[in-house]
Design a protein around this motif. Sequence first.
Motif, PDB file in Angstrom:
ATOM      1  N   ARG A   1      -4.756   2.186  -6.209  1.00  0.00           N
ATOM      2  CA  ARG A   1      -5.932   1.364  -5.931  1.00  0.00           C
ATOM      3  C   ARG A   1      -6.490   1.655  -4.543  1.00  0.00           C
TER       4      ARG A   1
ATOM      5  N   TYR B   1       0.824  -1.212   0.000  1.00  0.00           N
ATOM      6  CA  TYR B   1       0.000   0.000   0.000  1.00  0.00           C
ATOM      7  C   TYR B   1       0.858   1.261   0.000  1.00  0.00           C
TER       8      TYR B   1
ATOM      9  N   TYR C   1       8.257 -11.813  -3.394  1.00  0.00           N
ATOM     10  CA  TYR C   1       7.754 -10.459  -3.651  1.00  0.00           C
ATOM     11  C   TYR C   1       8.800  -9.377  -3.395  1.00  0.00           C
TER      12      TYR C   1
ATOM     13  N   ASP D   1       5.566  -4.957  -5.409  1.00  0.00           N
ATOM     14  CA  ASP D   1       4.376  -4.647  -4.645  1.00  0.00           C
ATOM     15  C   ASP D   1       3.741  -5.940  -4.143  1.00  0.00           C
TER      16      ASP D   1
ATOM     17  N   LYS E   1      -4.039   1.738   2.710  1.00  0.00           N
ATOM     18  CA  LYS E   1      -4.556   1.265   4.008  1.00  0.00           C
ATOM     19  C   LYS E   1      -3.822   1.978   5.100  1.00  0.00           C
TER      20      LYS E   1
ATOM     21  N   ASP F   1       0.633   2.895  -7.069  1.00  0.00           N
ATOM     22  CA  ASP F   1      -0.564   2.258  -7.588  1.00  0.00           C
ATOM     23  C   ASP F   1      -1.693   2.838  -6.761  1.00  0.00           C
TER      24      ASP F   1
ATOM     25  N   SER G   1       1.072  -5.901  -1.985  1.00  0.00           N
ATOM     26  CA  SER G   1      -0.212  -5.518  -1.389  1.00  0.00           C
ATOM     27  C   SER G   1      -1.282  -6.593  -1.566  1.00  0.00           C
ATOM     28  N   SER G   2      -1.419  -7.115  -2.752  1.00  0.00           N
ATOM     29  CA  SER G   2      -2.488  -8.090  -3.028  1.00  0.00           C
ATOM     30  C   SER G   2      -2.340  -9.349  -2.194  1.00  0.00           C
ATOM     31  N   ILE G   3      -1.141  -9.898  -2.151  1.00  0.00           N
ATOM     32  CA  ILE G   3      -0.942 -11.131  -1.377  1.00  0.00           C
ATOM     33  C   ILE G   3      -1.061 -10.842   0.109  1.00  0.00           C
TER      34      ILE G   3
ATOM     35  N   VAL H   1      -3.055  -8.710   1.557  1.00  0.00           N
ATOM     36  CA  VAL H   1      -4.484  -8.666   1.871  1.00  0.00           C
ATOM     37  C   VAL H   1      -5.088 -10.066   1.802  1.00  0.00           C
ATOM     38  N   TYR H   2      -4.698 -10.838   0.801  1.00  0.00           N
ATOM     39  CA  TYR H   2      -5.236 -12.188   0.615  1.00  0.00           C
ATOM     40  C   TYR H   2      -4.975 -13.067   1.843  1.00  0.00           C
TER      41      TYR H   2
END
Length: 93
Positions: A90, A29, A52, A56, A93, A88, A58-60, A62-63
Amino acid sequence: MSESQNLKVYRAAEVREQSENGKTWLIIYNKVYDVTEFKYEHPGGEHILNQYSGDDASSIFVYINHSEFALNLMNKYLIGVLHEDDRDNRGEK
């Protein structure tokens, strides 16, 4: 003054370069974390942080749905923020 205003600003290329030089830096984030020392203690294993590194995550992040403890622990490894031009947008947080 917000917390991010007191932190160093990094370009995405700098984060990737640190990874290429053996460090484990992640972007989550739009914040930059140096988890080089923590990766050996990471409950999910160092492989996911290495995967990673320089990128970035961020996606993993959060997942996985990290615990409150993990979210608080992140502050220890926060070293900067991503340059505005590399962000990015998006959401943060």
